[in-house]
Design a protein around this motif. Structure first.
Motif, PDB file in Angstrom:
ATOM      1  N   ASN A 188      -6.541  14.725  -1.178  1.00  0.00           N
ATOM      2  CA  ASN A 188      -7.441  14.173  -0.185  1.00  0.00           C
ATOM      3  C   ASN A 188      -7.182  15.001   1.056  1.00  0.00           C
TER       4      ASN A 188
ATOM      5  N   LEU B   2       4.949   5.094   2.116  1.00  0.00           N
ATOM      6  CA  LEU B   2       5.207   6.419   2.695  1.00  0.00           C
ATOM      7  C   LEU B   2       5.931   6.278   4.040  1.00  0.00           C
TER       8      LEU B   2
ATOM      9  N   SER C 132      -4.651   1.531  -5.613  1.00  0.00           N
ATOM     10  CA  SER C 132      -5.867   1.470  -4.793  1.00  0.00           C
ATOM     11  C   SER C 132      -7.041   2.234  -5.384  1.00  0.00           C
ATOM     12  N   LYS C 133      -6.792   3.481  -5.750  1.00  0.00           N
ATOM     13  CA  LYS C 133      -7.903   4.370  -6.126  1.00  0.00           C
ATOM     14  C   LYS C 133      -8.249   4.224  -7.605  1.00  0.00           C
TER      15      LYS C 133
ATOM     16  N   ILE D  39      -1.570   9.788  -5.941  1.00  0.00           N
ATOM     17  CA  ILE D  39      -2.463   8.621  -5.954  1.00  0.00           C
ATOM     18  C   ILE D  39      -3.832   8.894  -6.609  1.00  0.00           C
ATOM     19  N   TYR D  40      -4.253  10.184  -6.620  1.00  0.00           N
ATOM     20  CA  TYR D  40      -5.539  10.511  -7.269  1.00  0.00           C
ATOM     21  C   TYR D  40      -5.359  11.118  -8.668  1.00  0.00           C
TER      22      TYR D  40
ATOM     23  N   TRP E 132      -3.938  14.809   4.094  1.00  0.00           N
ATOM     24  CA  TRP E 132      -4.401  13.449   4.373  1.00  0.00           C
ATOM     25  C   TRP E 132      -3.892  13.006   5.740  1.00  0.00           C
TER      26      TRP E 132
ATOM     27  N   ASP F 136       2.525  13.004  -3.737  1.00  0.00           N
ATOM     28  CA  ASP F 136       1.606  11.869  -3.617  1.00  0.00           C
ATOM     29  C   ASP F 136       0.564  12.016  -4.726  1.00  0.00           C
TER      30      ASP F 136
ATOM     31  N   ARG G 111      -3.593  -3.822  -1.424  1.00  0.00           N
ATOM     32  CA  ARG G 111      -2.469  -3.181  -0.731  1.00  0.00           C
ATOM     33  C   ARG G 111      -1.217  -3.053  -1.608  1.00  0.00           C
ATOM     34  N   VAL G 112      -1.360  -2.395  -2.730  1.00  0.00           N
ATOM     35  CA  VAL G 112      -0.207  -2.191  -3.604  1.00  0.00           C
ATOM     36  C   VAL G 112       0.090  -0.698  -3.758  1.00  0.00           C
TER      37      VAL G 112
ATOM     38  N   GLY H 139       0.839  -1.201   0.000  1.00  0.00           N
ATOM     39  CA  GLY H 139       0.000   0.000   0.000  1.00  0.00           C
ATOM     40  C   GLY H 139       0.868   1.243   0.000  1.00  0.00           C
ATOM     41  N   ALA H 140       0.364   2.296  -0.638  1.00  0.00           N
ATOM     42  CA  ALA H 140       1.096   3.570  -0.632  1.00  0.00           C
ATOM     43  C   ALA H 140       1.332   4.027   0.808  1.00  0.00           C
ATOM     44  N   LYS H 141       0.414   3.663   1.695  1.00  0.00           N
ATOM     45  CA  LYS H 141       0.542   4.089   3.090  1.00  0.00           C
ATOM     46  C   LYS H 141       1.819   3.541   3.714  1.00  0.00           C
TER      47      LYS H 141
ATOM     48  N   ASN I 111       0.082  16.927  -2.451  1.00  0.00           N
ATOM     49  CA  ASN I 111      -0.900  15.878  -2.772  1.00  0.00           C
ATOM     50  C   ASN I 111      -1.975  16.528  -3.633  1.00  0.00           C
TER      51      ASN I 111
ATOM     52  N   TYR J 144      -0.173  11.552   7.024  1.00  0.00           N
ATOM     53  CA  TYR J 144       1.141  12.170   6.808  1.00  0.00           C
ATOM     54  C   TYR J 144       1.797  12.624   8.123  1.00  0.00           C
TER      55      TYR J 144
ATOM     56  N   TYR K 148     -13.834  13.251  -2.833  1.00  0.00           N
ATOM     57  CA  TYR K 148     -14.326  13.758  -1.564  1.00  0.00           C
ATOM     58  C   TYR K 148     -14.921  15.151  -1.738  1.00  0.00           C
TER      59      TYR K 148
HETATM   60  N1  PMP Z   1      -2.235   8.880  -0.097  1.00  0.00           N
HETATM   61  C1  PMP Z   1      -3.463   9.409  -0.055  1.00  0.00           C
HETATM   62  C2  PMP Z   1      -3.617  10.861  -0.314  1.00  0.00           C
HETATM   63  C3  PMP Z   1      -4.588   8.626   0.248  1.00  0.00           C
HETATM   64  O1  PMP Z   1      -5.787   9.171   0.297  1.00  0.00           O
HETATM   65  C4  PMP Z   1      -4.389   7.263   0.529  1.00  0.00           C
HETATM   66  C5  PMP Z   1      -5.620   6.501   0.893  1.00  0.00           C
HETATM   67  N2  PMP Z   1      -5.611   5.287   1.257  1.00  0.00           N
HETATM   68  C6  PMP Z   1      -3.090   6.740   0.459  1.00  0.00           C
HETATM   69  C7  PMP Z   1      -2.037   7.581   0.148  1.00  0.00           C
HETATM   70  C8  PMP Z   1      -2.764   5.316   0.743  1.00  0.00           C
HETATM   71  O2  PMP Z   1      -3.296   4.435  -0.183  1.00  0.00           O
HETATM   72  P1  PMP Z   1      -3.017   2.872  -0.158  1.00  0.00           P
HETATM   73  O3  PMP Z   1      -2.282   2.571   1.099  1.00  0.00           O
HETATM   74  O4  PMP Z   1      -4.351   2.228  -0.201  1.00  0.00           O
HETATM   75  O5  PMP Z   1      -2.195   2.572  -1.375  1.00  0.00           O
END
Ligand code: PMP
Ligand code: GLU
Length: 393
Positions: free
Chosen positions: A176, A105, A238-239, A206-207, A126, A204, A247-248, A100-102, A172, A129, A325
């Motif tokens: 988000n 990070l 994820s998104k 991701i969106y 978000w 970031d 979880r990638v 997961g990006a989480k 970001n 962070y 959102y």
């Molecule tokens: N960055 C942002 C801005 C997010 O909203 C999220 C939401 N889950 C993530 C990172 C992490 O994404 P994930 O761990 O699902 O890849």
């Protein structure tokens, strides 16, 4: 005397996940709760992506560990994706995948942050962070933005926040929770400022594929060679591909930083789940039609729900351009209902109106509340109807 570490005592549970857990708990008790809290697409992962994972399980490839930073084929898929969507290619040693990006990070902050290093974060931000930076001994330095400037940090604000301890700035866009997008010109100015002062840019993205009504996402890393060298890109599937459960996530950065992250992955999770890596390869290189279908569904929901939400008494909302959102300012709504704390107001909406949203407090925005519109239209319309009825009562 607690046995817990000072590090863990300093952080909070993720408010997005906590809000969703509370909504699920109430639902399990039989309450009629509409869940617009956690940010995840409501679509099932596209079938061709599922099939790639199933195949890897059945032919045995998924039975084994991989290189800590990910399969070479996954890195090639990410590189190809960068050629397609960023306009430049990256080498395998500039890529690391993780759970997961989480988590990527988190590994990144562990790799880069020394005690007291400062990271500039424009608010609202978000939720994870700031706490991830704190867990790694760093100091988040917040730069406040608001509705008036479309939630964007101005260069003068960043300059005012800069000290000799500034290590990194976090961007970001699309954001988000606000859904705002920085323009190319704004990013150029921030990028050149970061290069001038040797501040790392954490972007970031991701969106990045979830933009609406003609809005355009510009990756800051694509703007110049100098800015790219200074930038660490975080992204994931994820998104974009509705794959939150897989979880990638991944990072694209300078090879020295990537090697450090890979070392951390090797000592923590070993590697991202192998079947999920095969799914991600298919997501990134396979047919992209479902991405556009999902994007269009989000756009339609945004265009339907935004005007309805704007009519709820006391809710003031800027129309977002990306992510999924809505982030209304509810200062007036709180005054009307006698609340001074947005978390208490969010709880009242959950308990009394049966609508689960997320308090802005965890995003560094004590006057706002977050609604995810990554859910079906009927639920969204009913949620806004309930909010309106709650405010009119
Ligand atoms: N960055 C942002 C801005 C997010 O909203 C999220 C939401 N889950 C993530 C990172 C992490 O994404 P994930 O761990 O699902 O890849
Ligand atoms: N990023 C999503 C959100 O903000 C998922 C939950 C999380 O990881 O925080 O709701």
């Amino acid at each position: 005397m607690t046995k817990l570490s000072r590090r863990v005592l300093e952080i909070e549970e993720s408010v997005t996940l906590a809000a969703s857990a509370r909504a699920k708990e109430l639902k399990a008790q039989g309450r009629d709760i509409l869940e617009l809290s956690v940010g995840q697409p409501d679509f099932v992962t596209p079938k061709h992506i599922q099939d790639a994972a199933i195949k890897s399980i059945q032919d045995g490839s998924a039975s084994f560990y991989t290189v800590a930073s990910g399969l070479p084929e996954l890195k090639d898929a990410i590189s190809q994706y960068f050629e397609n969507f960023y306009g430049y290619s990256v080498e395998r040693n500039q890529i690391a995948a993780g759970t997961g990006a989480k988590f990527v990070l988190y590994a990144l902050f562990t790799a880069l942050i020394n005690p007291e290093d400062e990271v500039i974060i424009p608010t609202p931000f978000w939720v994870s962070y700031a706490d991830q930076i704190k867990m790694n001994g760093g100091v988040p330095v917040f730069v406040k933005t608001s509705e008036e400037n479309h939630f964007k940090a101005a260069l003068e604000q960043l300059e005012a926040a800069r000290t000799d301890k500034t290590k990194m700035i976090l961007l970001n866009s699309p954001s988000n929770p606000t859904g705002m997008i920085y323009s190319k010109e704004e990013l150029e100015a921030i990028g050149n400022w970061a290069v001038e002062h040797d501040i790392l840019i954490l972007s970031d993205d991701i969106y990045g594929r979830l933009v609406y009504n003609g809005a355009k996402f510009t990756p800051i890393s694509s703007l110049s060679e100098a800015i790219r060298k200074q930038t660490i890109v975080i992204n994931g599937v994820s998104k974009t591909y509705s794959m939150t459960g897989w979880r990638v996530g991944y990072v694209v950065a300078d090879s020295e930083i990537v090697a450090a992250i890979s070392k951390i992955v090797s000592q923590t999770t070993s590697n991202l789940t192998t079947a999920a890596q095969y799914a991600a390869i298919e997501a990134l290189t396979g047919a992209q039609d479902s991405v556009e279908e999902m994007r269009q569904a989000f756009e339609k929901r945004l265009n339907t729900v935004y005007p309805l939400l704007a009519e709820v008494p006391g809710f003031e909302v800027v129309k977002p351009e990306g992510a999924f959102y809505l982030f209304p300012n509810v200062k007036k709504a709180m005054e009307m209902k006698g609340y001074t704390d947005v978390t208490a107001f969010t709880t009242a909406l959950l308990e009394e109106a049966g609508v689960a949203l997320v308090t802005g407090a965890g995003f560094g925005a004590p006057e706002n509340i977050r609604m995810s519109y990554a859910t079906d239209m009927d639920t969204l319309k009913e949620a806004v109807r309930r909010l309106k009825a709650f405010m009119e009562n």
